[in-house]
Design a protein around this motif. Structure first.
Motif, PDB file in Angstrom:
ATOM      1  N   ASP A  87      -9.999   0.866  26.178  1.00 50.87           N
ATOM      2  CA  ASP A  87     -11.167   1.575  26.662  1.00 50.87           C
ATOM      3  C   ASP A  87     -11.328   2.876  25.872  1.00 50.87           C
ATOM      4  N   GLU A  88     -12.547   3.081  25.360  1.00 49.25           N
ATOM      5  CA  GLU A  88     -12.794   4.287  24.548  1.00 49.25           C
ATOM      6  C   GLU A  88     -12.511   5.562  25.346  1.00 49.25           C
ATOM      7  N   LYS A  89     -12.844   5.550  26.663  1.00 48.68           N
ATOM      8  CA  LYS A  89     -12.620   6.738  27.494  1.00 48.68           C
ATOM      9  C   LYS A  89     -11.126   7.084  27.525  1.00 48.68           C
ATOM     10  N   ASP A  90     -10.291   6.046  27.662  1.00 51.73           N
ATOM     11  CA  ASP A  90      -8.841   6.254  27.660  1.00 51.73           C
ATOM     12  C   ASP A  90      -8.379   6.838  26.334  1.00 51.73           C
ATOM     13  N   GLU A  91      -8.940   6.276  25.266  1.00 54.34           N
ATOM     14  CA  GLU A  91      -8.540   6.721  23.934  1.00 54.34           C
ATOM     15  C   GLU A  91      -8.899   8.193  23.742  1.00 54.34           C
ATOM     16  N   LEU A  92     -10.111   8.572  24.155  1.00 49.83           N
ATOM     17  CA  LEU A  92     -10.550   9.965  24.014  1.00 49.83           C
ATOM     18  C   LEU A  92      -9.689  10.890  24.857  1.00 49.83           C
ATOM     19  N   LEU A  93      -9.341  10.440  26.086  1.00 46.07           N
ATOM     20  CA  LEU A  93      -8.475  11.254  26.949  1.00 46.07           C
ATOM     21  C   LEU A  93      -7.134  11.477  26.251  1.00 46.07           C
ATOM     22  N   GLU A 107      -7.470  14.040  23.594  1.00 39.17           N
ATOM     23  CA  GLU A 107      -7.645  15.376  24.199  1.00 39.17           C
ATOM     24  C   GLU A 107      -6.301  15.948  24.656  1.00 39.17           C
TER      25      GLU A 107
END
Length: 223
Positions: A86-92, A95
Motif C-alpha cells: 500500500d502506497e500509504k504504508d510506504e509513505l508512512l 516519513e
C-alpha cells in the motif's frame, strides 16, 4: 574484519530462518526477534547492530511502533518487510525514517543485495571494487573503467551507475532510484533520471545497453 550484525524481526519463525540463512551465507552475524518488544530489547542490548530487517504486522508492538521507538535514539538503517504493498504504508515508512521497503513474498537474494547496498551507502560495508560485464568501478576512488579504459562521469552519474550495478537484475522504479541516489529530500521531477540515464548510456558506449528501459516504470541493469 568483524562481521556486521543484522537484527531480523518477524513473528514467523520460518521467515526468520530463511532470511537468517541467506544473511549468514553472506558473512553477516544475525540476531532474531519474534515480536516488536523483543526487537526493541535486542536493539538496546546490542548497540552495534548495523541494520534492522523489520516486519510490519507483529504482536505486542507492530513495526511502526518499533521504528518510532528506535528513531528516538538511533538512525540505524531499517528495511521494512510487509505483506501489503500500500502506497500509504510506504509513505508512512519513509516519513518515519525507513530506508527501504520490501513487499512479501520477496527473493532472499534480492533482500541480501538491498542490505549490502544500504550498508555500502552508509559506509559500514567496505567500499570494494565492483567488476561486471567489462565495467570496473572503484568505489573509494570514484573511478570507472570500460574494458580497461577510464571514463569521466559526474558525481551523480557515478552514483547512478553504482546503484544500477549493485541492484543487478532488479526492476527499479524512477521513484526508487530518486529516493536512493538523490535521497528522499529531492522534490524535483522524476524525469531528471531519464536525462541522467541517457548521458550515462552514452558515456558507457556499447555497455549502455545493459541499462534496460522498463516502459511506464523505470529501469533494470542486466548484463
Amino acid at each position: 574484519m568483524e562481521k556486521l550484525k543484522i537484527l531480523v524481526v518477524d513473528d514467523e519463525a520460518r521467515m526468520r530462518k530463511l532470511v537468517k540463512d541467506f544473511l549468514i551465507k553472506s558473512k553477516f552475524d544475525v540476531l532474531e526477534a519474534g515480536d516488536g518488544e523483543e526487537a526493541v530489547d535486542q536493539f538496546y542490548e546490542n548497540k552495534d547492530v548495523a541494520l534492522i530487517i523489520l516486519d510490519v504486522m507483529m504482536p505486542k508492538m507492530d513495526g511502526w511502533e518499533v521504528v518510532r521507538e528506535i528513531r528516538k535514539y538511533s538512525q540505524v538503517p531499517i528495511i521494512m518487510l510487509t505483506a501489503k504493498s500500500d502506497e500509504k504504508d510506504e509513505l508512512l515508512g519513509f516519513e518515519l525514517g525507513v530506508d527501504e521497503y520490501i513487499s512479501k513474498p520477496f527473493s532472499p537474494k534480492i533482500l541480501v543485495a538491498r542490505v549490502e547496498a544500504i550498508l555500502r551507502r552508509t559506509n559500514q560495508l567496505d567500499d570494494g571494487d565492483i567488476e561486471v560485464g567489462g565495467i570496473y568501478i572503484n568505489q573509494s576512488a570514484h573511478e570507472v573503467k570500460i574494458d580497461g579504459e577510464p571514463i569521466e562521469l559526474s558525481f551523480k552519474e557515478f552514483e547512478l551507475l553504482t546503484y544500477f550495478v549493485t541492484n543487478q537484475g532488479v526492476a527499479l522504479s524512477r521513484e526508487r532510484i530518486l529516493n536512493n541516489v538523490w535521497n528522499y529530500d529531492y522534490f524535483g521531477d522524476a524525469r531528471t533520471i531519464d536525462t541522467h540515464v541517457k548521458k550515462l548510456r552514452s558515456k558507457l558506449g556499447k555497455k549502455g545497453e545493459y541499462i534496460k528501459t522498463i516502459w511506464g516504470m523505470g529501469y533494470k541493469f542486466e548484463v
